[in-house]
Design a protein around this motif. Sequence first.
Motif, short mmCIF file in Angstrom:
data_model
loop_
_atom_site.label_atom_id
_atom_site.label_comp_id
_atom_site.label_asym_id
_atom_site.label_seq_id
_atom_site.Cartn_x
_atom_site.Cartn_y
_atom_site.Cartn_z
N TRP A 50 48.69 34.85 36.05
CA TRP A 50 47.95 35.71 36.99
C TRP A 50 47.04 36.68 36.26
CZ3 TRP A 50 47.28 34.36 41.82
CH2 TRP A 50 48.22 33.50 42.41
N GLY A 85 44.02 34.94 35.71
CA GLY A 85 43.28 34.78 36.95
C GLY A 85 42.59 36.05 37.41
N GLY A 86 42.66 37.10 36.60
CA GLY A 86 41.94 38.32 36.94
C GLY A 86 42.81 39.42 37.55
N TYR A 87 44.08 39.16 37.69
CA TYR A 87 44.98 40.19 38.26
C TYR A 87 45.55 41.00 37.09
CZ TYR A 87 44.41 37.50 42.51
OH TYR A 87 43.88 36.85 43.59
N ASP A 88 44.72 41.88 36.56
CA ASP A 88 45.04 42.46 35.27
C ASP A 88 45.41 43.94 35.32
OD1 ASP A 88 42.55 43.31 35.95
OD2 ASP A 88 41.51 42.43 34.23
N THR A 89 46.08 44.35 36.40
CA THR A 89 46.65 45.70 36.43
C THR A 89 48.12 45.59 36.85
OG1 THR A 89 46.03 46.03 38.76
CG2 THR A 89 44.45 46.79 37.10
N GLU A 146 48.61 45.21 40.66
CA GLU A 146 48.34 43.89 41.23
C GLU A 146 49.48 42.92 40.90
OE1 GLU A 146 43.71 42.86 41.00
OE2 GLU A 146 44.37 44.14 39.37
#
Lengths: 390, 107
Positions: free
Chosen positions: B34, B37-41, B44
């Motif tokens: 993930w 996939g750009g869910y980098d916090t 999230e």
Amino acid sequence: MSWKKTADAVVVGGGMMGMATAYYLKKIGLKDVALVEKNTPASGSTGRCAASFRAQWGGALNITLGKACIDRFEHLAEHLGVDMDIQLYQNGYLLVAYTERQFEQFKKNVELQNSMGVTSKLLNHSEALEICPGIEVSDAVGFSYYKRDGHADPMITNFAYCEAARGIGVRIEKFTGVVGFKVDCDSVRGVVTDRGPIDTDTVVNAAGPWAGRVGALAGLNIPVKGERHELMVTEPVDWGVCPTMLMSFEPDYYMFQRPHGSILAGCGPSRYRREAGPFDDYQMGASWNFMEHMAGHVNKLIPRARGVRIVRQWSGMYDITPDLQPVIGESDELKGFWVNVSGARGFMFGPVAGEMVAEKIVNGHTSLPIDEFHWRRYAEGRFLVEPSVA
Amino acid sequence: MANGETENDLRGLNEDDSIVCRCEEVAMSEVRKWIAGGYDTPDELKRLLRVGMGPCQGRGCREIILREISSMTGVPVSEIPPGRIRPPAKPVKISLVARDYTGGDGR
Ligand SMILES: Cc1cc2nc3c(=O)[nH]c(=O)nc-3n(C[C@H](O)[C@H](O)[C@H](O)COP(=O)(O)OP(=O)(O)OC[C@H]3O[C@@H](n4cnc5c(N)ncnc54)[C@H](O)[C@@H]3O)c2cc1C
């Protein structure tokens, strides 16, 4: 990341309402759709909500939309073509009436619901206990129940729309806040964000509780504000402690067990208000007053949950409108400026409201009636009446 | 089990399979997928995978996840929005919190 300065439409807000709107705008036919979110998707009310949905409303329009939403939730992953499990769970809402007056209303609601194909029914005590064994509701007058009402995971559902939207080419810009709008006479020409401008002649304000603030950036008075509501969740325990959504409007409470085992419980602020200050301050704090009050409800209603531990509490903002009904449509003052706000039911209405607004923008008409939700009703002195809200 | 097999098993043990969040049993591979996939916090990832939502409330996994995000995105840990820590500080029984509850008008 590169910044594209134009779009056919820009959606403001990455919650359920905005994400669904962006997805359907692109799906139904716009080429270039962007969504801007000042924080991260699902960080607003949607990621903080109870994620329950129902067709047990009292007004015909809400029943129609509630039913459409249930139809959609039942096949959402397929519908979106994503490989994500929204953890749907349907075992009804068990609505509790504590007064004759409330129960009379339930009778009217059930009659109307039945006439519209929603097979809800009135229940007596023993029938209620069959659905939710072990609860203490001896002081209730009666119940209503509809088995297709239920709940899902709000975050995963929001992210499922996010993945689906991204998958068909919607640009999703997180950490991108709208700070102003470009306006030319009576038409919107673009949004100004803290990462740069995007020119567009179609904007959808889906900022939920913040929609009033976002509207003000375009000089508009959008009648929406935030009201803090709190929620608590327990450690996961064996299944069956509260296998239905147990809910009452007066007093106002709801509680249910997720398939994962945790029990969620919440209520509106009016009963534990005391010194807690204003509830429209947009601060997502968590109060002891809430926790104590809510634990009291659970303690009484579900005796066998007394030994279960609370692991977390949090809050979110209800997107409140003057009649607690949706505010949807294109501004009469600013062409191209659309609003899609749910009136504090955006999780369940998001998928359908998003599609209807997209249909209206792209095709000029909708397959389900939403025109009644335009906020010009307030100026005309018309309030929509929905008896089944807390 | 023969000795050789055990060694193989150990060598095959990839960090990818290790459990990052023990409360919710979330594997590193899932977290990495993930993040990529750009869910980098952390917020999230928590909302997607429930990492940090179990009884320990992220005490075991918060640091690991921050470090993983940092190493995959190149953003220093200090610049990643860390997410919120929510009350109560320790799990507490419903009956205990409700102890002083008088019923009031709230039934
Ligand atoms: C405790 C609680 C329980 C609830 N339970 C239910 C339930 O069971 N069922 C149900 O249907 N509803 C429920 N609700 C209501 C529901 O959560 C909301 O109606 C719904 O989430 C609204 O969705 P939205 O997309 O309009 O808003 P949000 O999810 O709040 O999304 C709006 C987004 O706009 C962003 N934003 C704000 N300003 C800007 C800006 N200037 N620029 C860019 N982005 C901006 C915010 O960051 C936010 O992410 C509950 C709410 C709460 C608080």
